[in-house]
Design a protein around this motif. Structure first.
Motif, PDB file in Angstrom:
ATOM      1  N   UNK A   1       0.843  -1.093   0.210  1.00 37.51           N
ATOM      2  CA  UNK A   1      -0.067   0.115   0.069  1.00 37.51           C
ATOM      3  C   UNK A   1       0.707   1.257   0.057  1.00 37.51           C
ATOM      4  N   UNK A   2       0.516   2.107  -0.610  1.00 39.82           N
ATOM      5  CA  UNK A   2       1.297   3.596  -0.522  1.00 39.82           C
ATOM      6  C   UNK A   2       0.922   4.118   0.962  1.00 39.82           C
ATOM      7  N   UNK A   3       2.486   4.479   1.164  1.00 36.22           N
ATOM      8  CA  UNK A   3       2.726   5.328   2.412  1.00 36.22           C
ATOM      9  C   UNK A   3       3.855   6.232   2.428  1.00 36.22           C
ATOM     10  N   UNK A   4       3.459   7.442   3.110  1.00 38.60           N
ATOM     11  CA  UNK A   4       4.651   8.544   2.982  1.00 38.60           C
ATOM     12  C   UNK A   4       5.481   8.348   4.277  1.00 38.60           C
ATOM     13  N   UNK A   5       5.682   7.426   5.007  1.00 38.76           N
ATOM     14  CA  UNK A   5       6.644   7.145   6.193  1.00 38.76           C
ATOM     15  C   UNK A   5       5.917   7.168   7.459  1.00 38.76           C
TER      16      UNK A   5
ATOM     17  N   UNK B   1       9.386  -2.177   2.999  1.00 42.10           N
ATOM     18  CA  UNK B   1       9.166  -0.787   2.633  1.00 42.10           C
ATOM     19  C   UNK B   1      10.106  -0.293   1.605  1.00 42.10           C
ATOM     20  N   UNK B   2       9.511   0.347   0.750  1.00 40.17           N
ATOM     21  CA  UNK B   2      10.332   1.219  -0.489  1.00 40.17           C
ATOM     22  C   UNK B   2       9.962   2.766  -0.335  1.00 40.17           C
ATOM     23  N   UNK B   3      10.946   3.182   0.259  1.00 41.28           N
ATOM     24  CA  UNK B   3      10.636   4.597   0.456  1.00 41.28           C
ATOM     25  C   UNK B   3      10.957   5.398  -0.852  1.00 41.28           C
TER      26      UNK B   3
ATOM     27  N   UNK C   1       6.145   3.165  -0.839  1.00 39.50           N
ATOM     28  CA  UNK C   1       5.252   1.993  -0.420  1.00 39.50           C
ATOM     29  C   UNK C   1       5.830   1.261   0.660  1.00 39.50           C
ATOM     30  N   UNK C   2       4.652   0.533   1.361  1.00 43.89           N
ATOM     31  CA  UNK C   2       5.063  -0.060   2.453  1.00 43.89           C
ATOM     32  C   UNK C   2       4.198  -1.287   2.368  1.00 43.89           C
ATOM     33  N   UNK C   3       4.168  -2.507   3.282  1.00 44.90           N
ATOM     34  CA  UNK C   3       3.543  -3.734   3.391  1.00 44.90           C
ATOM     35  C   UNK C   3       4.178  -4.550   4.187  1.00 44.90           C
TER      36      UNK C   3
END
Length: 101
Positions: free
Chosen positions: A9-13, A43-45, A49-51
């Motif tokens: 999922x998308x994540x900004x940190x 995590x892929x900063x 993206x995270x998950x």
């Protein structure tokens, strides 16, 4: 049969150590989910993206967790959640040192 699930999922940190500190309680709660065996946090900063990659005892356990987790993420405004489910070939995985239980 064990099932692997990858959730993204998308994540900004936050990322790295900050993520570990911020989500410690969440991580501890995941240990209590029915059929849960383990999770690798991903995590892929650079792509925001995270998950995680999870192992559950059954597909039913995995699907129930993903439904609950998707609802929880929606509560944080995260709605673009993807999940893939794959059965585990335990014989070959064990041969390649997978810890399945």
């Amino acid at each position: 049969m064990a099932v692997v699930v990858q959730v993204n999922f998308p994540m900004q940190g936050p990322w790295g150590a900050e993520m570990a500190e911020a989500f410690r309680g969440l991580a501890e709660s995941i240990n209590e989910e029915p059929g849960f065996i383990w999770k690798v946090w991903i995590e892929d900063q650079s792509a925001d993206l995270s998950g995680g990659i999870y192992l559950f005892e059954t597909r039913e356990n995995a699907e129930a967790y993903v439904r609950m987790h998707t609802e929880r993420l929606a509560g944080f405004g995260i709605t673009d959640v993807t999940a893939t489910f794959s059965d585990v070939n335990e014989q070959l995985s064990t041969l390649n040192h997978a810890s399945l239980g």
